[in-house]
Scaffold this motif. Structure first.
Motif, PDB file in Angstrom:
ATOM      1  N   PRO A 126      31.316  31.510  12.665  1.00 59.55           N
ATOM      2  CA  PRO A 126      31.944  31.026  11.466  1.00 59.55           C
ATOM      3  C   PRO A 126      32.883  29.772  11.619  1.00 59.55           C
ATOM      4  O   PRO A 126      33.657  29.769  12.755  1.00 59.55           O
ATOM      5  CB  PRO A 126      32.794  32.438  11.093  1.00 59.55           C
ATOM      6  N   GLN A 127      32.796  28.793  11.062  1.00 63.20           N
ATOM      7  CA  GLN A 127      33.342  27.528  11.172  1.00 63.20           C
ATOM      8  C   GLN A 127      34.922  27.744  11.216  1.00 63.20           C
ATOM      9  O   GLN A 127      35.617  27.305  12.001  1.00 63.20           O
ATOM     10  CB  GLN A 127      32.864  26.631  10.208  1.00 63.20           C
ATOM     11  N   SER A 128      35.332  28.706  10.171  1.00 65.29           N
ATOM     12  CA  SER A 128      36.719  28.975  10.124  1.00 65.29           C
ATOM     13  C   SER A 128      37.495  29.466  11.493  1.00 65.29           C
ATOM     14  O   SER A 128      38.571  29.219  11.759  1.00 65.29           O
ATOM     15  CB  SER A 128      36.998  29.972   8.976  1.00 65.29           C
ATOM     16  N   LEU A 129      36.512  30.391  12.127  1.00 63.71           N
ATOM     17  CA  LEU A 129      37.250  31.170  13.581  1.00 63.71           C
ATOM     18  C   LEU A 129      36.986  29.810  14.594  1.00 63.71           C
ATOM     19  O   LEU A 129      37.959  29.698  15.215  1.00 63.71           O
ATOM     20  CB  LEU A 129      35.994  31.952  13.886  1.00 63.71           C
ATOM     21  N   SER A 130      36.097  29.209  14.434  1.00 64.75           N
ATOM     22  CA  SER A 130      36.303  28.113  15.601  1.00 64.75           C
ATOM     23  C   SER A 130      37.349  27.015  15.258  1.00 64.75           C
ATOM     24  O   SER A 130      37.910  26.341  16.208  1.00 64.75           O
ATOM     25  CB  SER A 130      34.895  27.085  15.209  1.00 64.75           C
ATOM     26  N   ASP A 131      37.589  26.882  14.071  1.00 68.57           N
ATOM     27  CA  ASP A 131      38.994  25.787  13.643  1.00 68.57           C
ATOM     28  C   ASP A 131      40.096  26.597  14.110  1.00 68.57           C
ATOM     29  O   ASP A 131      41.061  25.885  14.285  1.00 68.57           O
ATOM     30  CB  ASP A 131      38.992  25.727  12.083  1.00 68.57           C
ATOM     31  N   ARG A 132      40.099  27.939  14.172  1.00 70.89           N
ATOM     32  CA  ARG A 132      41.289  28.534  14.662  1.00 70.89           C
ATOM     33  C   ARG A 132      41.370  28.882  16.322  1.00 70.89           C
ATOM     34  O   ARG A 132      41.855  29.726  16.491  1.00 70.89           O
ATOM     35  CB  ARG A 132      41.706  29.751  13.793  1.00 70.89           C
ATOM     36  N   GLY A 133      40.616  28.009  16.985  1.00 71.87           N
ATOM     37  CA  GLY A 133      40.758  28.444  18.339  1.00 71.87           C
ATOM     38  C   GLY A 133      39.513  28.991  18.811  1.00 71.87           C
ATOM     39  O   GLY A 133      39.287  28.667  20.299  1.00 71.87           O
ATOM     40  N   GLY A 134      38.502  29.325  18.158  1.00 71.12           N
ATOM     41  CA  GLY A 134      37.242  29.882  18.578  1.00 71.12           C
ATOM     42  C   GLY A 134      37.094  30.780  19.730  1.00 71.12           C
ATOM     43  O   GLY A 134      38.219  31.682  19.815  1.00 71.12           O
ATOM     44  N   TRP A 135      36.339  30.679  20.641  1.00 71.22           N
ATOM     45  CA  TRP A 135      36.352  31.667  21.584  1.00 71.22           C
ATOM     46  C   TRP A 135      37.053  31.940  22.425  1.00 71.22           C
ATOM     47  O   TRP A 135      37.412  32.896  23.226  1.00 71.22           O
ATOM     48  CB  TRP A 135      34.936  31.620  22.458  1.00 71.22           C
ATOM     49  N   LEU A 136      38.222  30.670  22.581  1.00 72.12           N
ATOM     50  CA  LEU A 136      39.444  30.830  23.716  1.00 72.12           C
ATOM     51  C   LEU A 136      40.363  31.615  23.028  1.00 72.12           C
ATOM     52  O   LEU A 136      41.394  31.904  23.527  1.00 72.12           O
ATOM     53  CB  LEU A 136      39.722  29.390  24.101  1.00 72.12           C
ATOM     54  N   SER A 137      40.266  31.995  21.873  1.00 70.78           N
ATOM     55  CA  SER A 137      41.446  32.686  21.019  1.00 70.78           C
ATOM     56  C   SER A 137      41.065  34.102  20.856  1.00 70.78           C
ATOM     57  O   SER A 137      39.991  34.412  20.744  1.00 70.78           O
ATOM     58  CB  SER A 137      41.795  32.353  19.606  1.00 70.78           C
ATOM     59  N   ALA A 138      41.993  34.903  21.292  1.00 74.26           N
ATOM     60  CA  ALA A 138      41.866  36.447  21.340  1.00 74.26           C
ATOM     61  C   ALA A 138      41.333  36.871  20.004  1.00 74.26           C
ATOM     62  O   ALA A 138      40.761  37.825  20.094  1.00 74.26           O
ATOM     63  CB  ALA A 138      43.021  37.208  21.689  1.00 74.26           C
ATOM     64  N   HIS A 139      41.751  36.122  18.871  1.00 72.51           N
ATOM     65  CA  HIS A 139      41.600  36.701  17.676  1.00 72.51           C
ATOM     66  C   HIS A 139      40.006  36.372  17.276  1.00 72.51           C
ATOM     67  O   HIS A 139      39.474  37.262  16.564  1.00 72.51           O
ATOM     68  CB  HIS A 139      42.034  35.577  16.581  1.00 72.51           C
ATOM     69  N   THR A 140      39.282  35.464  17.787  1.00 72.64           N
ATOM     70  CA  THR A 140      37.680  35.598  17.604  1.00 72.64           C
ATOM     71  C   THR A 140      37.138  36.588  18.344  1.00 72.64           C
ATOM     72  O   THR A 140      36.387  37.191  17.664  1.00 72.64           O
ATOM     73  CB  THR A 140      37.126  34.164  18.331  1.00 72.64           C
ATOM     74  N   ILE A 141      37.411  36.790  19.364  1.00 71.17           N
ATOM     75  CA  ILE A 141      37.116  37.986  20.096  1.00 71.17           C
ATOM     76  C   ILE A 141      37.213  39.567  19.136  1.00 71.17           C
ATOM     77  O   ILE A 141      36.389  40.082  19.096  1.00 71.17           O
ATOM     78  CB  ILE A 141      37.529  38.335  21.504  1.00 71.17           C
ATOM     79  N   GLU A 142      38.429  39.671  18.825  1.00 73.92           N
ATOM     80  CA  GLU A 142      38.748  40.703  18.162  1.00 73.92           C
ATOM     81  C   GLU A 142      37.835  40.779  16.686  1.00 73.92           C
ATOM     82  O   GLU A 142      37.528  41.985  16.191  1.00 73.92           O
ATOM     83  CB  GLU A 142      40.235  40.820  17.524  1.00 73.92           C
ATOM     84  N   ALA A 143      37.651  39.524  16.191  1.00 78.54           N
ATOM     85  CA  ALA A 143      36.861  39.411  14.909  1.00 78.54           C
ATOM     86  C   ALA A 143      35.355  39.831  15.287  1.00 78.54           C
ATOM     87  O   ALA A 143      34.611  40.486  14.467  1.00 78.54           O
ATOM     88  CB  ALA A 143      37.048  38.219  14.377  1.00 78.54           C
ATOM     89  N   PHE A 144      35.054  39.363  16.441  1.00 80.73           N
ATOM     90  CA  PHE A 144      33.420  39.685  16.786  1.00 80.73           C
ATOM     91  C   PHE A 144      33.341  41.447  17.157  1.00 80.73           C
ATOM     92  O   PHE A 144      32.298  42.031  16.562  1.00 80.73           O
ATOM     93  CB  PHE A 144      33.279  39.103  18.029  1.00 80.73           C
ATOM     94  N   VAL A 145      34.315  41.773  17.653  1.00 83.02           N
ATOM     95  CA  VAL A 145      34.249  43.311  17.968  1.00 83.02           C
ATOM     96  C   VAL A 145      34.122  43.961  16.480  1.00 83.02           C
ATOM     97  O   VAL A 145      33.400  45.009  16.326  1.00 83.02           O
ATOM     98  CB  VAL A 145      35.234  43.436  18.621  1.00 83.02           C
TER      99      VAL A 145
END
Ligand code: GBH
Length: 462
Positions: A126-145
């Motif tokens: 999702p572009q929005s997650l990429s804009d908010r730091g993408g894979w280097l952000s712990a938040h993207t990892i949580e969202a994926f889980v």
């Protein structure tokens, strides 16, 4: 006539991915993925195309699945588009219309007697997650889980096989180092490996969450790719050399190898920092030192012993390999036939690649992708005569059957791809399908290889 021997229960399948086939890029509440954005902005797509329409599979899926069933295909590997389910990647509520689309696809597969294999992430972040730091952000990892658990909970009543990530190696190499894939970054090798580690962590946290969420026991794996070598003779010294070179920590291997990711998520082992650090330091644009690089790698990859929840299978995407022996490599391309993309045709990689990976990882294997792009076109008789594809598949599958005969547990084969589709930065110029798509009319025309595959499946059931 039976010309290649496979076990009777071998699973013959075919594969595709969401962004490459679905189209319908903004229908029914879907959010933008990094591929939607990348195609508009990057200027790197060969024919300046994008996946806005692709194969119009969002509307045509039933026709495609019916064609699969007519060929006797028993399994279908496809991916779910994360931004169809959560438009921003992490919305408070799921998008019910997104789930409903895959409900229709899965129910259709089952109606036609085809086993669905779901990939959760085939590159459309999702572009929005990429804009908010993408894979280097712990938040993207949580969202994926969370996304992984939602998919497993919703579909596990009808689906047994789930893969977390397709080709973490290509995501990082082409998306974050070469810049040829979305999001088009050109990071250093050191930073690129940070992303690979983040993907390993996302995978490792998703697996137990998926098992907890599933309504029935599920089988979980992922699809790996990377350089593979095969020996130039059956001499022990050449076999050893090919194995060693496959898993070497050389500069050309680091961003395109199976072992850095697989050692971590399957065997719980950290990379060989001492071997990697000098190669990575030589690649740096800054004046960071060997010490800094070694320390950074150690800090980032210190949790490998927690990254390996048990898996049920290893998916392998194999396209070609490199001939090697005690005297070193042969030239990569010279002397080999080549596909339309100029990839060398090296069938032995199917035999030796599967053996080397089984020796190291001890998981049952699915070939989750194999195939080629040819210069397919419609002949005057209205048919697509792709003799080159039939030749390629005959050679590769013969070698795969050799590996199985030697005891490698390969459970199934998914041909890439079922229909022609959007081939990433090569656009629509490259055609990997068993079925041709005439894009202006969206008409499906089974190629000669489609009928060949149908015969092969029928023969091997005898
Ligand atoms: C897969 O990526 C993808 O999962 C799939 O979406 C894609 O459509 C498919 O392959 C076909 O490309 O050294 O010159 O021989 C695979 C990407 C394929 C990239 C092999 C590197 C080696 C090129 N990789 N390739 S070469």
């Amino acid at each position: 006539m039976k010309h290649i021997n496979f076990p009777k229960d071998f699973i013959w399948g075919t594969a595709s991915s969401s962004y490459q086939t679905e189209g319908a890029y903004n229908r029914d509440g879907k959010g933008a993925s990094i591929w939607d954005t990348f195609c508009q902005k990057s200027g790197v797509i060969a024919d300046s195309s994008d996946g806005t329409l692709a194969c119009c599979y969002y509307d045509n899926y039933e026709e495609d699945i019916r064609f699969m069933a007519d060929a006797g295909i028993r399994a279908y590997r496809f991916s779910v588009s994360w931004p169809r389910i959560f438009p921003n990647g992490d919305d408070p509520a799921v998008n019910p219309l997104g789930l409903a689309f895959y409900d229709r696809v899965i129910d259709c597969c089952i109606r036609y007697g085809i086993q669905p294999h779901i990939t959760l992430f085939h590159w459309d972040l999702p572009q929005s997650l990429s804009d908010r730091g993408g894979w280097l952000s712990a938040h993207t990892i949580e969202a994926f889980v969370r996304y992984a658990a939602v998919i497993c909970e919703h579909f596990s009543d009808r689906v047994t096989y789930f893969s977390t990530i397709n080709e973490p190696q290509i995501i990082t190499k082409m998306g974050y180092y070469d810049g040829l894939h979305a999001p088009g970054y050109r990071l250093s090798m050191l930073e690129t490996l940070d992303i690979l580690h983040a993907l390993a962590k996302a995978h490792a946290l998703a697996v137990p969450a998926m098992r907890r969420a599933a309504k029935k026991p599920v089988k979980i794996g992922f699809s790996s790719t990377g350089n593979l070598c095969y020996p130039c003779s059956e001499n022990e010294a050449d076999i050893c050399a090919a194995r060693t070179m496959t898993f070497a920590n050389t500069k050309e291997n680091i961003l395109f190898c199976h072992h850095i990711f697989c050692d971590a998520v399957i065997n719980g082992l950290a990379p060989d920092f001492e071997a990697l650090a000098p190669e990575i330091t030589a690649d740096l644009k800054s004046d960071d030192t060997l010490n800094f690089v070694t320390q950074h790698l150690k800090n980032v990859w210190n949790d490998c012993s927690e990254l390996n929840p048990p898996l049920d299978f290893l998916g392998l995407n194999i396209y070609n390999g490199r001939k090697a022996g005690a005297d070193g490599f042969t030239k990569r391309y010279a002397g080999f036939p080549k596909t339309a993309l100029k990839w060398p045709v090296t069938p032995e990689v199917m035999n030796w690649g599967t053996r080397f990976l089984y020796e190291r990882y001890h998981l049952p294997i699915f070939i989750t992708e194999n195939g080629l792009s040819c210069n397919d076109h419609i002949f005057l008789d209205g048919k697509v005569h792709d003799a080159e594809r039939i030749d390629f598949l005959t050679r590769y599958l013969l070698q795969l059957s050799e590996s199985i005969k030697e005891g490698t547990p390969v459970m199934g084969y998914f041909h890439w791809s079922f229909t022609d589709n959007f081939e990433w930065h090569s656009g629509y110029d490259e055609r990997f399908g068993l079925v041709y798509i005439d894009y202006p009319t969206q008409k499906r025309i089974p190629k000669d290889s489609y009928y060949w595959y149908r015969n092969l499946i029928a023969d091997s059931a005898e």
